[in-house]
Design a protein around this motif. Structure first.
Motif, PDB file in Angstrom:
ATOM      1  N   TYR A  69     -10.340  -4.208   8.188  1.00 58.04           N
ATOM      2  CA  TYR A  69      -9.502  -3.187   7.555  1.00 58.04           C
ATOM      3  C   TYR A  69      -8.952  -2.201   8.581  1.00 58.04           C
ATOM      4  O   TYR A  69      -7.807  -1.810   8.527  1.00 58.04           O
ATOM      5  N   PHE A  70      -9.834  -1.794   9.477  1.00 52.73           N
ATOM      6  CA  PHE A  70      -9.429  -0.807  10.482  1.00 52.73           C
ATOM      7  C   PHE A  70      -9.542  -1.430  11.859  1.00 52.73           C
ATOM      8  O   PHE A  70     -10.622  -1.529  12.426  1.00 52.73           O
TER       9      PHE A  70
ATOM     10  N   LYS B  20      -2.946 -10.389  -9.705  1.00 46.50           N
ATOM     11  CA  LYS B  20      -3.219 -10.174  -8.289  1.00 46.50           C
ATOM     12  C   LYS B  20      -2.201  -9.179  -7.757  1.00 46.50           C
ATOM     13  O   LYS B  20      -1.005  -9.273  -8.063  1.00 46.50           O
ATOM     14  N   ARG B  21      -2.660  -8.240  -7.001  1.00 45.95           N
ATOM     15  CA  ARG B  21      -1.721  -7.266  -6.434  1.00 45.95           C
ATOM     16  C   ARG B  21      -2.009  -7.084  -4.957  1.00 45.95           C
ATOM     17  O   ARG B  21      -3.131  -7.278  -4.487  1.00 45.95           O
ATOM     18  N   PHE B  22      -0.982  -6.737  -4.213  1.00 47.85           N
ATOM     19  CA  PHE B  22      -1.131  -6.464  -2.790  1.00 47.85           C
ATOM     20  C   PHE B  22      -0.591  -5.085  -2.503  1.00 47.85           C
ATOM     21  O   PHE B  22       0.287  -4.586  -3.208  1.00 47.85           O
ATOM     22  N   ARG B  28      -1.837   0.601   6.965  1.00 52.12           N
ATOM     23  CA  ARG B  28      -3.170   0.612   6.396  1.00 52.12           C
ATOM     24  C   ARG B  28      -4.262   0.501   7.446  1.00 52.12           C
ATOM     25  O   ARG B  28      -5.427   0.728   7.169  1.00 52.12           O
ATOM     26  N   TRP B  29      -3.882   0.173   8.680  1.00 52.50           N
ATOM     27  CA  TRP B  29      -4.898   0.056   9.726  1.00 52.50           C
ATOM     28  C   TRP B  29      -5.434   1.423  10.128  1.00 52.50           C
ATOM     29  O   TRP B  29      -6.456   1.529  10.755  1.00 52.50           O
ATOM     30  N   LYS B  30      -4.678   2.450   9.782  1.00 51.68           N
ATOM     31  CA  LYS B  30      -5.056   3.768  10.286  1.00 51.68           C
ATOM     32  C   LYS B  30      -6.016   4.455   9.325  1.00 51.68           C
ATOM     33  O   LYS B  30      -5.724   4.582   8.138  1.00 51.68           O
ATOM     34  N   ILE B  31      -7.132   4.907   9.868  1.00 45.30           N
ATOM     35  CA  ILE B  31      -8.166   5.481   9.021  1.00 45.30           C
ATOM     36  C   ILE B  31      -7.639   6.731   8.332  1.00 45.30           C
ATOM     37  O   ILE B  31      -7.831   6.924   7.131  1.00 45.30           O
ATOM     38  N   GLN B  34      -5.639   5.891   5.407  1.00 49.59           N
ATOM     39  CA  GLN B  34      -6.462   5.431   4.291  1.00 49.59           C
ATOM     40  C   GLN B  34      -7.057   6.606   3.544  1.00 49.59           C
ATOM     41  O   GLN B  34      -7.135   6.611   2.319  1.00 49.59           O
TER      42      GLN B  34
END
Ligand SMILES: Nc1ncnc2c1ncn2[C@@H]1O[C@H](COP(=O)(O)OP(=O)(O)OP(=O)(O)O)[C@@H](O)[C@H]1O
Ligand SMILES: [Mg+2]
Lengths: 162, 398
Positions: A69-70, B20-22, B28-31, B34
């Motif tokens: 995820y990260f 199903k959803r995306f 999204r890689w960044k904390i 998030q």
């Protein structure tokens, strides 16, 4: 029955264990060379190792999915390992840490009493310090449970983001 | 949660109101990002992040059925297969899949590119829960089917993409799966291998395995499956016998590509029809008349090309004619004396250029027609027919 995805982080741990076994061979040869019998407290290696595994598996499970995820986690881990090496009694004895720090340090970083436990158990006929190891064991088990729960909950979305 | 009507038999699949959803989210890689998203979610402002790829899809597949899954690009076919294999989980709804799954969904899944072909066969088998000895029994068949005898000891990363697909397909369908899921195998393999895949799928189905086949090659789907699901933008639009569903699906494709009609070059086709010469549908082996009404702004010496295809731009045959176009409306008629086509739907494609080789009309579909007649005669197994031309012959043996 299909195997669960836990197999992948655990397989990595297995690989490292194999490395460790290989690294143990010269260690064993040293015992032979110096005709030094391992001491009777050597059986302590077993619980120490079990706790170490619990801790490693817990960390491995949690980090394996979180690092999907990260992505940054993968980069940061190297640094954390280096720091971890210095806050664990690998290159220095535990006795060089002030006594009042030892218990909190052991709870936060269970590797402290684990690493410190192997040496005396194998070489010096000493039991590990149970006042440190006890609380650290609790941490290990908690980490393993939390790691597994984190893995289970995050594993669901892995294929969506990978 | 649906009510579970007891255990499914081996080889059965049941999807009940699957969603199903995306997340469409490039950060999204960044904390930190998030965390912000979580806060938004907490404030109930999060719905805009999600894109629904499967919506309320329900179906049931009995053991031994062979089901084609069709739909345009991005309609969620591969996503549905990934749910079936358990690679992805549905956002809502329940899914029950019973029995061992052999799947070929994307090239890299389950393949370790540093290992050799041989190692990968065993690895894949053990991921499916097979014992080494069981895989070893099938090993020769797998290698022989994939025709990789000389390459099994090579690392997968040095395989060509067709070779990887061969290996993947061969492994997936030889390890006695109860359910076989195939996504676009035919795209990469060479012609001989494509045909072998089709044959193999046929055998697998005959042996009682459930098959779900995703392909844009509708003829292959039609030849292999007896039931068809049509997914469109995540919605299951049709579920039924293969011919019925493919029929409406083809018609829908035609409607979509109808936007292509009225294509205008220097000249324009106002109307195009293909008939038996008398407003009826053309018949196999009978005459067919193609009538084009062409609008031109000035007079041209023109070369017309008229092609008949099964849908795509590659024609089965082409007719060519040199003629003179007047300014205004012209009627161009082409009479074919014997239509060498079997029953089915075909498309008329047109192209025109002038005598200086300047393009007057791009190659494009002008109309379609349905041929009445016999079904296409089958070629023997292992023989690939390039196009569906049907010629009737009078046979004698003496
Ligand atoms: N992991 C993912 N993250 C975000 N979006 C995704 C993901 N996987 C698929 N999608 C999106 O879901 C939709 C359906 O994709 P899918 O691959 O299922 O289409 P498909 O029907 O297999 O199309 P094709 O015929 O091109 O193979 C597409 O819009 C795609 O962009
Ligand atoms: Mg796809």
């Amino acid at each position: 029955m299909k195997c669960g995805r836990e197999i992948f982080p655990i397989e990595q741990i297995g690989t490292s264990l194999f490395d460790m076994v290989l690294a143990g061979i010269p260690f064993g040869l040293l015992f032979v060379r110096y005709q030094y019998m391992p001491t009777s407290t050597i059986y302590w290696v077993i619980p120490l190792f079990a706790l170490q595994m619990a801790l490693t598996i817990g960390l491995g499970l949690a980090l394996s999915t979180l690092s999907v995820y990260f992505r940054d986690i993968r980069q940061v881990i190297g640094g954390i390992m280096t720091v971890g090496l210095f806050i664990s009694p690998v290159a220095y004895p535990l006795s060089s840490i002030p006594p009042s720090y030892r218990l909190p340090l052991s709870i936060v970083n269970p590797f402290v009493p684990l690493i410190d436990g192997y040496r005396p158990a194998i070489l010096f006929h000493q039991k590990p310090d149970l006042h440190l190891l006890g609380p650290a064991a609790v941490t290990c088990v908690v980490v393993m449970i939390v790691g597994y729960v984190v893995f289970r909950r995050t594993e669901i979305g892995i294929a969506d983001v990978a | 949660m649906s009510l579970d009507l007891g255990a499914l038999p081996e080889g059965a699949i049941r999807g009940d109101r699957l969603w199903k959803r995306f997340r469409d989210d490039d950060r999204r890689w960044k904390i930190g990002h998030q965390v912000k998203a979580k806060v938004d979610q907490w404030r109930h402002q999060d719905e805009s992040y999600w894109r629904y790829v499967l919506r309320d899809v329900s179906f049931e597949i009995a053991p031994g059925e062979s089901v084609g899954l069709v739909g345009p690009n991005g309609s969620g076919k591969s996503t549905l297969l990934k749910l079936l294999t358990g690679t992805m989980y549905p956002y809502a709804g329940t899914l029950a899949v019973e029995g061992r799954i052999g799947a070929l969904i994307n090239l890299s899944a389950g393949i370790v590119s540093d290992l050799t072909g041989k190692d990968n066969i065993f690895l894949y088998g053990s991921l499916l829960g097979l014992k080494r000895a069981e895989v070893a029994k099938k090993y020769d068949q797998i290698v022989e089917f994939a025709d990789l005898q000389e390459a099994v000891d090579r690392q997968i990363k040095f395989y060509s993409s067709g070779m990887q697909k061969r290996l993947g397909f061969s492994v997936a369908c030889h390890l006695d799966p109860a359910i076989l899921l195939i996504d676009e195998v035919l795209a990469v393999g060479d012609a001989t291998f494509q045909q072998r895949c089709l044959n193999r799928m046929q055998q697998v189905v005959e042996s009682g395995t459930t098959l779900v086949l995703v392909s844009h090659d509708l003829a292959a789907v039609e030849g292999t499956c007896n039931r068809c699901l049509w997914l469109n933008d995540g919605v299951l639009l049709a579920d039924g016998p293969i011919r019925d569903v493919l029929g409406i699906y083809r018609q829908w494709i035609e409607e979509v590509s109808e936007q292509l009609q009225g294509v205008k070059g220097e000249i324009e086709i106002l109307k195009a029809t293909a008939t038996d010469g008398d407003r009826g549908s053309p018949r196999s082996d009978e005459p067919m008349e193609v009538r084009l009404v062409v609008q031109s702004d000035r007079a041209y010496h023109t070369t017309f090309f008229l092609g008949v295809s099964e849908g795509p731009a590659t024609p089965i045959f082409v007719l060519r004619y040199n003629g003179h176009l007047e300014e205004g409306e012209n009627e161009v008629v082409c009479m074919m004396r014997h239509l060498p086509l079997p029953r089915g739907r075909f498309y008329v494609w047109v192209y025109a250029k002038d005598n200086r080789n300047k393009q007057l009309l791009p190659w494009h579909p002008a109309c379609f027609f349905d041929v009445i007649g016999n079904r296409l005669q089958r070629a023997p197994r292992g023989i690939i027919r390039l196009s569906s031309v049907q010629v009737t012959g009078d046979w004698t043996i003496s």
